[in-house]
Design an enzyme around this catalytic site. Structure first.
Site, PDB file in Angstrom:
ATOM      1  N   GLU A   1     -11.237  -9.175   2.278  1.00  0.00           N
ATOM      2  CA  GLU A   1      -9.998  -8.851   2.994  1.00  0.00           C
ATOM      3  C   GLU A   1     -10.351  -8.757   4.473  1.00  0.00           C
ATOM      4  O   GLU A   1     -11.174  -7.921   4.867  1.00  0.00           O
ATOM      5  CB  GLU A   1      -9.392  -7.531   2.499  1.00  0.00           C
ATOM      6  CG  GLU A   1      -8.115  -7.188   3.280  1.00  0.00           C
ATOM      7  CD  GLU A   1      -7.391  -5.958   2.784  1.00  0.00           C
ATOM      8  OE1 GLU A   1      -7.522  -5.595   1.589  1.00  0.00           O
ATOM      9  OE2 GLU A   1      -6.681  -5.335   3.605  1.00  0.00           O
TER      10      GLU A   1
ATOM     11  N   HIS B   1      -5.504   3.803  -1.897  1.00  0.00           N
ATOM     12  CA  HIS B   1      -6.855   4.166  -1.464  1.00  0.00           C
ATOM     13  C   HIS B   1      -7.140   5.578  -1.959  1.00  0.00           C
ATOM     14  O   HIS B   1      -6.510   6.526  -1.510  1.00  0.00           O
ATOM     15  CB  HIS B   1      -6.909   4.097   0.071  1.00  0.00           C
ATOM     16  CG  HIS B   1      -8.255   4.380   0.653  1.00  0.00           C
ATOM     17  ND1 HIS B   1      -8.515   4.224   1.997  1.00  0.00           N
ATOM     18  CD2 HIS B   1      -9.418   4.806   0.107  1.00  0.00           C
ATOM     19  CE1 HIS B   1      -9.783   4.535   2.242  1.00  0.00           C
ATOM     20  NE2 HIS B   1     -10.346   4.907   1.106  1.00  0.00           N
TER      21      HIS B   1
ATOM     22  N   ASN C   1       0.849  -1.191   0.000  1.00  0.00           N
ATOM     23  CA  ASN C   1       0.000   0.000   0.000  1.00  0.00           C
ATOM     24  C   ASN C   1       0.890   1.248   0.000  1.00  0.00           C
ATOM     25  O   ASN C   1       1.734   1.420   0.881  1.00  0.00           O
ATOM     26  CB  ASN C   1      -0.891  -0.045   1.251  1.00  0.00           C
ATOM     27  CG  ASN C   1      -1.828   1.147   1.322  1.00  0.00           C
ATOM     28  OD1 ASN C   1      -1.418   2.291   1.155  1.00  0.00           O
ATOM     29  ND2 ASN C   1      -3.093   0.890   1.583  1.00  0.00           N
TER      30      ASN C   1
ATOM     31  N   THR D   1      -8.443   3.689   7.900  1.00  0.00           N
ATOM     32  CA  THR D   1      -9.707   2.950   7.877  1.00  0.00           C
ATOM     33  C   THR D   1      -9.969   2.295   9.234  1.00  0.00           C
ATOM     34  O   THR D   1      -9.148   1.530   9.730  1.00  0.00           O
ATOM     35  CB  THR D   1      -9.646   1.849   6.793  1.00  0.00           C
ATOM     36  OG1 THR D   1      -9.067   2.418   5.628  1.00  0.00           O
ATOM     37  CG2 THR D   1     -11.019   1.309   6.487  1.00  0.00           C
TER      38      THR D   1
ATOM     39  N   HIS E   1      -4.079  -4.652   7.549  1.00  0.00           N
ATOM     40  CA  HIS E   1      -4.239  -3.486   8.430  1.00  0.00           C
ATOM     41  C   HIS E   1      -3.453  -3.698   9.717  1.00  0.00           C
ATOM     42  O   HIS E   1      -3.696  -4.654  10.436  1.00  0.00           O
ATOM     43  CB  HIS E   1      -5.695  -3.171   8.771  1.00  0.00           C
ATOM     44  CG  HIS E   1      -5.886  -1.693   8.978  1.00  0.00           C
ATOM     45  ND1 HIS E   1      -5.461  -1.052  10.110  1.00  0.00           N
ATOM     46  CD2 HIS E   1      -6.382  -0.726   8.165  1.00  0.00           C
ATOM     47  CE1 HIS E   1      -5.709   0.239  10.001  1.00  0.00           C
ATOM     48  NE2 HIS E   1      -6.259   0.469   8.818  1.00  0.00           N
TER      49      HIS E   1
ATOM     50  N   ARG F   1      -6.840  13.122   0.362  1.00  0.00           N
ATOM     51  CA  ARG F   1      -5.785  13.563   1.285  1.00  0.00           C
ATOM     52  C   ARG F   1      -4.414  13.004   0.913  1.00  0.00           C
ATOM     53  O   ARG F   1      -3.403  13.555   1.315  1.00  0.00           O
ATOM     54  CB  ARG F   1      -6.126  13.215   2.724  1.00  0.00           C
ATOM     55  CG  ARG F   1      -6.100  11.742   3.025  1.00  0.00           C
ATOM     56  CD  ARG F   1      -6.241  11.461   4.492  1.00  0.00           C
ATOM     57  NE  ARG F   1      -7.599  11.663   4.964  1.00  0.00           N
ATOM     58  CZ  ARG F   1      -8.091  11.057   6.047  1.00  0.00           C
ATOM     59  NH1 ARG F   1      -7.322  10.252   6.754  1.00  0.00           N
ATOM     60  NH2 ARG F   1      -9.331  11.251   6.423  1.00  0.00           N
TER      61      ARG F   1
ATOM     62  N   GLU G   1      -8.507   0.638  -3.368  1.00  0.00           N
ATOM     63  CA  GLU G   1      -9.389   0.695  -2.197  1.00  0.00           C
ATOM     64  C   GLU G   1     -10.257   1.925  -2.352  1.00  0.00           C
ATOM     65  O   GLU G   1      -9.744   3.020  -2.650  1.00  0.00           O
ATOM     66  CB  GLU G   1      -8.562   0.872  -0.919  1.00  0.00           C
ATOM     67  CG  GLU G   1      -7.883  -0.358  -0.432  1.00  0.00           C
ATOM     68  CD  GLU G   1      -7.093  -0.065   0.837  1.00  0.00           C
ATOM     69  OE1 GLU G   1      -7.328   0.961   1.501  1.00  0.00           O
ATOM     70  OE2 GLU G   1      -6.216  -0.860   1.148  1.00  0.00           O
TER      71      GLU G   1
ATOM     72  N   HIS H   1       1.058   6.148   2.005  1.00  0.00           N
ATOM     73  CA  HIS H   1       1.944   7.014   2.809  1.00  0.00           C
ATOM     74  C   HIS H   1       2.974   7.753   1.958  1.00  0.00           C
ATOM     75  O   HIS H   1       3.469   8.804   2.361  1.00  0.00           O
ATOM     76  CB  HIS H   1       2.670   6.195   3.877  1.00  0.00           C
ATOM     77  CG  HIS H   1       1.826   5.978   5.105  1.00  0.00           C
ATOM     78  ND1 HIS H   1       0.601   6.539   5.290  1.00  0.00           N
ATOM     79  CD2 HIS H   1       2.068   5.251   6.229  1.00  0.00           C
ATOM     80  CE1 HIS H   1       0.108   6.174   6.458  1.00  0.00           C
ATOM     81  NE2 HIS H   1       0.984   5.376   7.042  1.00  0.00           N
TER      82      HIS H   1
ATOM     83  N   ARG I   1      -9.245   8.427  -1.576  1.00  0.00           N
ATOM     84  CA  ARG I   1     -10.248   8.898  -0.613  1.00  0.00           C
ATOM     85  C   ARG I   1     -11.068  10.038  -1.208  1.00  0.00           C
ATOM     86  O   ARG I   1     -10.570  10.800  -2.026  1.00  0.00           O
ATOM     87  CB  ARG I   1      -9.543   9.385   0.655  1.00  0.00           C
ATOM     88  CG  ARG I   1      -9.134   8.272   1.579  1.00  0.00           C
ATOM     89  CD  ARG I   1      -8.550   8.842   2.865  1.00  0.00           C
ATOM     90  NE  ARG I   1      -8.419   7.797   3.855  1.00  0.00           N
ATOM     91  CZ  ARG I   1      -9.343   7.522   4.780  1.00  0.00           C
ATOM     92  NH1 ARG I   1     -10.437   8.232   4.879  1.00  0.00           N
ATOM     93  NH2 ARG I   1      -9.154   6.537   5.626  1.00  0.00           N
TER      94      ARG I   1
HETATM   95  N1  PXP Z   1      -6.026  -2.937   3.983  1.00  0.00           N
HETATM   96  C1  PXP Z   1      -6.925  -1.915   3.994  1.00  0.00           C
HETATM   97  C2  PXP Z   1      -8.315  -2.188   3.525  1.00  0.00           C
HETATM   98  C3  PXP Z   1      -6.558  -0.626   4.418  1.00  0.00           C
HETATM   99  O1  PXP Z   1      -7.469   0.358   4.429  1.00  0.00           O
HETATM  100  C4  PXP Z   1      -5.218  -0.399   4.799  1.00  0.00           C
HETATM  101  C5  PXP Z   1      -4.784   0.980   5.211  1.00  0.00           C
HETATM  102  O2  PXP Z   1      -4.882   1.843   4.142  1.00  0.00           O
HETATM  103  C6  PXP Z   1      -4.318  -1.476   4.757  1.00  0.00           C
HETATM  104  C7  PXP Z   1      -4.753  -2.746   4.371  1.00  0.00           C
HETATM  105  C8  PXP Z   1      -2.882  -1.330   5.129  1.00  0.00           C
HETATM  106  O3  PXP Z   1      -2.784  -1.025   6.483  1.00  0.00           O
HETATM  107  P1  PXP Z   1      -1.378  -0.602   7.100  1.00  0.00           P
HETATM  108  O4  PXP Z   1      -1.011   0.713   6.460  1.00  0.00           O
HETATM  109  O5  PXP Z   1      -1.663  -0.495   8.551  1.00  0.00           O
HETATM  110  O6  PXP Z   1      -0.398  -1.665   6.734  1.00  0.00           O
END
Ligand code: PXP
Length: 238
Positions: free
Chosen positions: A151, A43, A7, A101, A190, A49, A70, A10, A45
Site C-alpha cells: 500500500e 487498525h 477505514n 500513521t 492516507h 485507542r 492494519e 474514526h 492499535r
Molecule cells: N492506509 C493506512 C495504512 C492508514 O494507516 C490509514 C489511516 O488509518 C489510511 C490508509 C486511511 O487514511 P485516511 O484516514 O487519511 O483516509
C-alpha cells in the site's frame, strides 16, 4: 476498476470518546458495504485507542466483503491476526504518540525480521500488504520478505500543493508501475479526500484505495441535519 477500502477507525474514535457502545463500527461496516465498499479496513492499535478486539472478531463474522486488518508487526498482533484470520493484513509502523500513521514502514531496516513475520502470517493463509512510501528500494524489500501486496503512502501527495504535488503524484505513478511490473498488487491510501482522490484513482494498475477520515467527515456533514431533525421531532411530541 479501482476498488474502495473504507477505514472505520474514526467511527470507533467517536465511540471511545465516551467509552460507550455507539456508534458501532460493526453497524457502520454494513452501511459502508451498502454504499459499495469493497473492503473494510480497521487498525487495531497497541493502545486500543479506537478499534477494540471485539470489533475485529464481529467484523470478521458479519461483513460480506473483505477484512483488511492494519497492525504493527508485534507478537501480540500476530497472535490476534492468526485468531481472526482477516482476508489480509496491512503492516504499518506505529508510534504511541502519533495522531495517525506517520510515514511508511521501513522494511529495509530489518528484512530478516519482516521475512519471518510475513511468513508466519502467510502460514495462516493471510495475504500480507506493507504500507510503504513510494520508494523503489522499499518496494523491492517488501517483495523480498514475501508481501504479495503493497500500500503506497499517499500522505505527502495529499498535503502538498502545486508543483510539489505534481512531483509526489509522479513518484506514486512510478512506484505503482515498478511494483505492478514486479507482480505486486498495488493499493494506496492516507490523506485522500473528495478533492484529491481522482488523480490517484486514475493511475493504471492501482488496485484499491483505502480511505477513512474524509469519508467519515462527509458522512457527518450529510447526516447531521437529519439526525437533528429526528431529535427535534422526538422532543416536540408533547
Ligand atoms: N492506509 C493506512 C495504512 C492508514 O494507516 C490509514 C489511516 O488509518 C489510511 C490508509 C486511511 O487514511 P485516511 O484516514 O487519511 O483516509
Amino acid at each position: 476498476m479501482v476498488t474502495l477500502g473504507v477505514n472505520l477507525d474514526h467511527i470507533a474514535n467517536v465511540r471511545e470518546a465516551r467509552k460507550t457502545n455507539e456508534p458501532d463500527p460493526v453497524q457502520f461496516a454494513f452501511l459502508a458495504e451498502l454504499g459499495g465498499a469493497d473492503s473494510i479496513t480497521v487498525h487495531l492499535r497497541e493502545d486500543r485507542r479506537h478499534i477494540q478486539d471485539r470489533d475485529l472478531f464481529l467484523l470478521k463474522e458479519t461483513i460480506k466483503t473483505k477484512l483488511n486488518l492494519e497492525m504493527a508487526a508485534t507478537e501480540e498482533m500476530l497472535q490476534i491476526a492468526k485468531k481472526v484470520r482477516p482476508n489480509y493484513v496491512t503492516l504499518v509502523p506505529e508510534k504511541r504518540e502519533e495522531v495517525t500513521t506517520e510515514g511508511g514502514l521501513d522494511i529495509n531496516a530489518d528484512k530478516e525480521f519482516y521475512a519471518k513475520f510475513v511468513g508466519d502470517l502467510k502460514n495462516s493463509s493471510i495475504l500480507v500488504s506493507a504500507f510503504i512510501d513510494p520508494d523503489i528500494s522499499q518496494i523491492q524489500s517488501s517483495q523480498e520478505v514475501g508481501c504479495e501486496i503493497i500500500e503506497l503512502h499517499t500522505g505527502s501527495y495529499a498535503i502538498s500543493k502545486d508543483q510539489e504535488q505534481k512531483n509526489e503524484l509522479m513518484r506514486i505513478k512510478e512506484a505503482t508501475f515498478f511494483a505492478s511490473d514486479h507482480n505486486l498488487i498495488v493499493n494506496a491510501g492516507h490523506g485522500l479526500t473528495f478533492q484529491n482522490v481522482e488523480k490517484i484513482a486514475s493511475i493504471n494498475n492501482i488496485n484499491e484505495l483505502n480511505i477513512g477520515h474524509s469519508i467519515v467527515s462527509r458522512a457527518l456533514a450529510i447526516g447531521l441535519e437529519n439526525s437533528v431533525r429526528e431529535m427535534k421531532t422526538l422532543i416536540s411530541k408533547n
